[in-house]
Design an enzyme around this catalytic site. Sequence first.
Site, PDB file in Angstrom:
ATOM      1  N   GLU A  72       0.807  -1.232   0.000  1.00  0.00           N
ATOM      2  CA  GLU A  72       0.000   0.000   0.000  1.00  0.00           C
ATOM      3  C   GLU A  72       0.831   1.268   0.000  1.00  0.00           C
ATOM      4  O   GLU A  72       0.566   2.186  -0.773  1.00  0.00           O
ATOM      5  CB  GLU A  72      -0.930   0.034   1.212  1.00  0.00           C
ATOM      6  CG  GLU A  72      -2.239  -0.707   1.023  1.00  0.00           C
ATOM      7  CD  GLU A  72      -2.081  -2.204   1.134  1.00  0.00           C
ATOM      8  OE1 GLU A  72      -0.969  -2.654   1.482  1.00  0.00           O
ATOM      9  OE2 GLU A  72      -3.058  -2.918   0.883  1.00  0.00           O
ATOM     10  N   HIS A 141     -10.871  -4.693  10.461  1.00  0.00           N
ATOM     11  CA  HIS A 141     -11.378  -4.476   9.109  1.00  0.00           C
ATOM     12  C   HIS A 141     -12.646  -3.627   9.096  1.00  0.00           C
ATOM     13  O   HIS A 141     -13.375  -3.634   8.113  1.00  0.00           O
ATOM     14  CB  HIS A 141     -11.678  -5.821   8.435  1.00  0.00           C
ATOM     15  CG  HIS A 141     -10.451  -6.529   7.952  1.00  0.00           C
ATOM     16  ND1 HIS A 141      -9.528  -7.047   8.807  1.00  0.00           N
ATOM     17  CD2 HIS A 141      -9.996  -6.783   6.706  1.00  0.00           C
ATOM     18  CE1 HIS A 141      -8.550  -7.615   8.111  1.00  0.00           C
ATOM     19  NE2 HIS A 141      -8.805  -7.460   6.828  1.00  0.00           N
TER      20      HIS A 141
END
Lengths: 331, 393
Positions: A72, A141
Amino acid sequence: QNAVSALRRREFHRSVTVRDALNQAMDEELERDERVFLMGEEVAQYDGAYKVSRGLWKKYGDKRVIDTPISEMGFAGIAVGAAMAGLRPICEFMTFNFSMQAIDQVINSAAKTYYMSAGLQPVPIVFRGPNGASAGVAAQHSQCFAAWYAHCPGLKVVSPWNSEDAKGLLKSAIRDDNPVVFLENELMYGVPFEMSEESQSKDFTIPIGKAKIERQGNHVTVVSHSRYVGHCLDAAAVLAKEGIECEVINLRTIRPMDVESIETSVMKTNHLVTVEGGWPQFGVGAEICARIMEGEWHVSSQTSCSTQRLQSVQNPMQKFKFCMCLREVPD
Amino acid sequence: SGKMLSNISNVLRACAQKNGAAVVMSARTYADFTTQATFEIKKCDLFKLDEAPATQVVMTRDEGLQYYRTMQTMRRMELKADQLYKQKIIRGFCHLYDGQEACAVGIEAAINLTDHLITAYRAHGYTYTRGGTVKEIMAELTGRRGGIAKGKGGSMHMYCKNFYGGNGIVGAQVPLGAGVALACKYQENNQLCVCLYGDGAANQGQIFETYNMAALWKLPVIFICENNRYGMGTSVERAAASTDYYKRGEFIPGLRVDGMDVLCVREATRFAADHCRSGKGPILMELQTYRYHGHSMSDPGVSYRTREEIQEVRSKSDPISMLKDRMLSNNMASVEELKEIDVEVRKEIEDAAQFATTDPEPPLEELCNHIFSNNPPVEVRGTNPWSKLKSVS
């Protein structure tokens, strides 16, 4: 291919899922501008982790739709660099939870650069992906990043609810010459909505920075964004049976926030409830309450206003159960 | 030429007689100098490379003078910044580049202005080689409106065409540089990106993520590690399990280069640029260099290294002295000519410092400008709810 998709649209009476609306937006913008490209994990050959970019790699190829390794910080930085050098990247985070790995690139490299360079270096980039709670995916998450990103000048932060929002706002975000954080919601991807004739046009955009009044009412202002707009409308329908008319405002954009629309509504109703999926402390609702308290309403109003924030429980696991506690808002 | 010489000597005689003293002047014309010479330069250490940069290189007189002038300008500019900082006319961060001039000048000599370059915070030198003027750079350091970023960026955030700063976050510029290279490849313009970082940054994770993607996608990027032996106060031995920075790209070919010799840097960069432009993908260069100043102006630079070490590098490896010696011993310039350049440079720096000290600061009305690009004007909240500032693009 165009004929088939046109037929498909007529078949469903212009009922389009949020997923397809996002797909249409990206497809149209990729076609319209050579400089636009999509990069992220699984966006190409897998058709997207949540199938949002389905069919795009097949249509546009390796150059325009790029699968990245799981890096990322690296690929977000690469996307920002590409934007600096003249391209218009759409950088997908599989969920915004993973954007934390790359948050320095979003804030320090993307958001601040135009200012630090005194206008020499724009960064036309969109960071998009699912945000907030999903179904039982656990604490790591499930975080909502609206408040985190909306805190920073130089960024625009957008949070669509329905398909029209999704398509119109994503197209605007891609055409915007500034870094835009585009917060989708995984649970909304599969939800169909009727889309107007106008929204089927390839030039249909929704302006960033303007909220929408989804439902008119005189008794209480309910402000929300993303998935929870739907919950608010459901709650409003229940309350209407008891004679309480809610005015439901869909923020659409978190930053810059359309405080004016909220203010106008609160001047009318004198009651405000904010509803969000994020945590309460330092959240979107907190900002709205502060702005209303500081604003026109507070200065000019004769009556006292009650404001309430409804949000997810303040523990790491955001299992959000929306309570119909609007009924309990004091008069 | 003979006539001119006799004219000059007549004038000299007249001067000498007037002043009643012996006047020593150079009576040589510029036609006497060698136009170019061949130099033997140090070999590079190679990693995963079968070919190497040339070790016999040609430098012309013009090139030499240009490198000399540029390096001297950078040197004097940084020393002036040191002075202004100590007078508190420059505040905030100030990371000086003196000692490392050969890197910036050598790199620029081997690429085009249409190529791209990005570096970290020790960026004043690169801002100059990429096209910024000394005036704009110094005024940016003092935070005035005549600065290259109108006073809003400061030492670490200077930008100009095809130069992406000036970046404050250690290592963040490396993925950015690869992104610029991706844009070059995407647009098929045969341009490349030079992406610089230091020995300290070389241990950042995002750099390895970038190596991977650059190699995978064959991006035209030259990664350059400016190894000046110290990351702030930490020597390379204390920071890195492997100090062979040119090998750290693992699957990316690498070169280790003498970063104090402008010709070494130039040849190596030429080699690297050819590699990129031929579609072979990224390449990594480690430039072994040295900074005379501490990490920044708040670091005296002698707590983690000895004054003897600094002095040794200054006397044996100074890039400007090395170039000067080369030119003089090959009859490519005269002492006086180089002194003349020094005088011109000094004047340019003085004028720039004068401007940087007297130019006004940016007006408060401009404080909130440039938040968004190509946006209608917006109102920005000031320090309290009733204070509204205007922001235009």
